[in-house]
Motif scaffolding. Structure first.
Motif, mmCIF file in Angstrom:
data_model
loop_
_atom_site.group_PDB
_atom_site.id
_atom_site.type_symbol
_atom_site.label_atom_id
_atom_site.label_comp_id
_atom_site.label_asym_id
_atom_site.label_seq_id
_atom_site.Cartn_x
_atom_site.Cartn_y
_atom_site.Cartn_z
ATOM 1 N N ASP A 195 0.817 -1.212 0.000
ATOM 2 C CA ASP A 195 0.000 0.000 0.000
ATOM 3 C C ASP A 195 0.847 1.257 0.000
ATOM 4 O O ASP A 195 0.315 2.360 0.058
ATOM 5 N N GLY A 196 2.179 1.117 -0.017
ATOM 6 C CA GLY A 196 3.043 2.262 -0.184
ATOM 7 C C GLY A 196 3.639 2.825 1.093
ATOM 8 O O GLY A 196 4.457 3.723 1.038
ATOM 9 N N ALA A 197 3.251 2.336 2.262
ATOM 10 C CA ALA A 197 3.799 2.856 3.511
ATOM 11 C C ALA A 197 5.158 2.213 3.785
ATOM 12 O O ALA A 197 5.426 1.103 3.345
ATOM 13 N N PRO A 198 6.057 2.909 4.522
ATOM 14 C CA PRO A 198 7.356 2.317 4.852
ATOM 15 C C PRO A 198 7.173 1.051 5.684
ATOM 16 O O PRO A 198 6.213 0.922 6.447
ATOM 17 N N LEU A 199 8.110 0.123 5.549
ATOM 18 C CA LEU A 199 8.046 -1.107 6.322
ATOM 19 C C LEU A 199 8.295 -0.827 7.801
ATOM 20 O O LEU A 199 9.292 -0.218 8.164
ATOM 21 N N THR A 200 7.384 -1.269 8.632
ATOM 22 C CA THR A 200 7.588 -1.219 10.075
ATOM 23 C C THR A 200 8.233 -2.528 10.515
ATOM 24 O O THR A 200 8.394 -3.458 9.727
ATOM 25 N N SER A 201 8.573 -2.619 11.797
ATOM 26 C CA SER A 201 9.134 -3.854 12.323
ATOM 27 C C SER A 201 8.145 -5.010 12.175
ATOM 28 O O SER A 201 8.518 -6.130 11.822
ATOM 29 N N ASP A 202 6.861 -4.732 12.412
ATOM 30 C CA ASP A 202 5.843 -5.772 12.240
ATOM 31 C C ASP A 202 5.725 -6.204 10.780
ATOM 32 O O ASP A 202 5.566 -7.389 10.480
ATOM 33 N N ASP A 203 5.792 -5.226 9.864
ATOM 34 C CA ASP A 203 5.744 -5.551 8.433
ATOM 35 C C ASP A 203 6.917 -6.453 8.055
ATOM 36 O O ASP A 203 6.751 -7.449 7.341
ATOM 37 N N LEU A 204 8.108 -6.083 8.540
ATOM 38 C CA LEU A 204 9.299 -6.849 8.213
ATOM 39 C C LEU A 204 9.223 -8.249 8.802
ATOM 40 O O LEU A 204 9.622 -9.234 8.165
ATOM 41 N N TYR A 205 8.701 -8.351 10.018
ATOM 42 C CA TYR A 205 8.524 -9.660 10.652
ATOM 43 C C TYR A 205 7.671 -10.557 9.758
ATOM 44 O O TYR A 205 8.033 -11.712 9.466
ATOM 45 N N ARG A 206 6.524 -10.038 9.311
ATOM 46 C CA ARG A 206 5.629 -10.825 8.459
ATOM 47 C C ARG A 206 6.304 -11.172 7.130
ATOM 48 O O ARG A 206 6.128 -12.275 6.603
ATOM 49 N N ARG A 207 7.073 -10.227 6.582
ATOM 50 C CA ARG A 207 7.756 -10.480 5.310
ATOM 51 C C ARG A 207 8.801 -11.584 5.463
ATOM 52 O O ARG A 207 8.925 -12.457 4.598
ATOM 53 N N LEU A 208 9.549 -11.554 6.559
ATOM 54 C CA LEU A 208 10.552 -12.585 6.808
ATOM 55 C C LEU A 208 9.896 -13.958 6.967
ATOM 56 O O LEU A 208 10.391 -14.960 6.432
ATOM 57 N N VAL A 209 8.795 -14.004 7.697
ATOM 58 C CA VAL A 209 8.080 -15.269 7.881
ATOM 59 C C VAL A 209 7.581 -15.791 6.535
ATOM 60 O O VAL A 209 7.741 -16.971 6.213
ATOM 61 N N ALA A 210 6.985 -14.893 5.734
ATOM 62 C CA ALA A 210 6.457 -15.307 4.434
ATOM 63 C C ALA A 210 7.575 -15.763 3.505
ATOM 64 O O ALA A 210 7.467 -16.809 2.857
#
Length: 317
Positions: A110-125
């Motif tokens: 959606d265009g927002a900067p990656l937060t720590s939670d976003d990065l966590y989910r990305r790493l898991v995925a």
């Protein structure tokens, strides 16, 4: 790359055959979250050099690589084309049009900067899609995700505290033994049988009517249309919710923590597509049977059902 969509998240539908991109003038359809996330991963891999300039982005190869069906791959490729990373060759398919820059790959769909939670989910995925190696360094992840070092370290330390990541001696990180290994998976399920069955028998276990009703309705919704196969991604998410809900009702914080850690490990190493679709209906009904037994106060029968359920699913998780 920050994948942009036009208006209310739509792409143009096409009836073209696989690995073609004809029908560009067809009616628009709503894209899915999976398509956006897959497009994001593709953009990151293009930036990392996994796919060379002008290389063919084969639907079948991408479907196999990311362990998804061709439908989300097709939508992701259209999004890449709309954002200039891919181009269509009639009767041939999509090709890498340009190399994404690391700055292009920052942010959420959606265009927002990656937060720590976003990065966590990305790493898991990415781990579940086998896009991350067993061992890596801070620099590897900084280059791949383009996040500030402070965000990266906060995320890695959180994952380490939850037992899904380990600090290597010297420098770098590694994922612990993978549940993809047969022996490790067997150990995990033996542990789950002990912990989850103990939770059902805990004297502090209390049936939460609202939580039980909510999880029951979610299961029944999957069974509502007998002609419609259960989506493995939906079941994968609901399965984790089900087991964690029962652990929370046990009233034992340590049982809850153990189940949460097992769920996190499974998110890393077990992909939704690994579930046999033909068995999902049975697994959903087994969950409902366990709920029935606990609501009836028959903990002994619920434990027997849980043990049988875990034995049946251990090779499909």
């Amino acid at each position: 790359m920050t994948i942009k969509t036009d208006g209310p998240a739509v792409v143009k539908a096409t009836g073209a055959a696989a690995d073609t991109c004809e029908g560009a003038d067809a009616q628009p359809v709503r894209i899915t979250r999976l398509q956006r996330e897959l497009a994001q991963r593709l953009a990151q891999d293009i930036a990392a050099g996994v796919f060379e300039l002008d290389s063919h982005l084969s639907e079948k190869a991408l479907s196999d690589r990311y362990e998804v069906s061709r439908t989300p791959v097709r939508g992701a490729l259209r999004l890449l084309a709309e954002n200039g990373l891919a181009r269509c060759k009639p009767n041939s398919g999509y090709y890498v049009a340009r190399r994404a820059q690391l700055d292009d790959t920052e942010g959420t769909p959606d265009g927002a900067p990656l937060t720590s939670d976003d990065l966590y989910r990305r790493l898991v995925a990415d781990r579940s899609y086998r896009l991350l190696e067993d061992s890596f360094t801070d620099s590897d992840l900084l280059q791949r995700y383009g996040v500030p070092r402070s965000t990266l370290m906060k995320t890695l330390l959180r994952m380490a505290s939850e037992g899904v990541l380990e600090k290597r001696q010297g420098h770098g990180w590694r994922f612990p033994a993978s549940l993809a290994d047969d022996d490790v998976r067997k150990e995990s399920y033996r542990f789950r049988m002990m912990i989850e069955c103990a939770g059902l028998q805990d004297t502090a276990f209390t049936v939460d009517p609202r939580a039980f009703q909510d999880i029951r309705e979610r299961h029944e919704a999957l069974l509502a249309d007998p002609e419609q196969p259960i989506d493995s991604h939906e079941f994968f998410t609901l399965n984790s919710m089900f087991h964690e809900m029962l652990a929370r009702c046990s009233g034992n914080r340590f049982i809850l923590q153990a189940v949460q850690q097992q769920n996190q490990l499974r998110q890393m190493d077990a992909h939704p597509s690994s579930y046999p679709v033909t068995e999902l209906d049975r697994y959903v009904r087994e969950h409902l049977d366990i709920l029935d037994a606990m609501e009836a106060g028959d903990q002994e029968w619920a434990v027997a059902l849980m043990r049988r359920h875990l034995k049946a699913t251990q090779w499909a998780a």
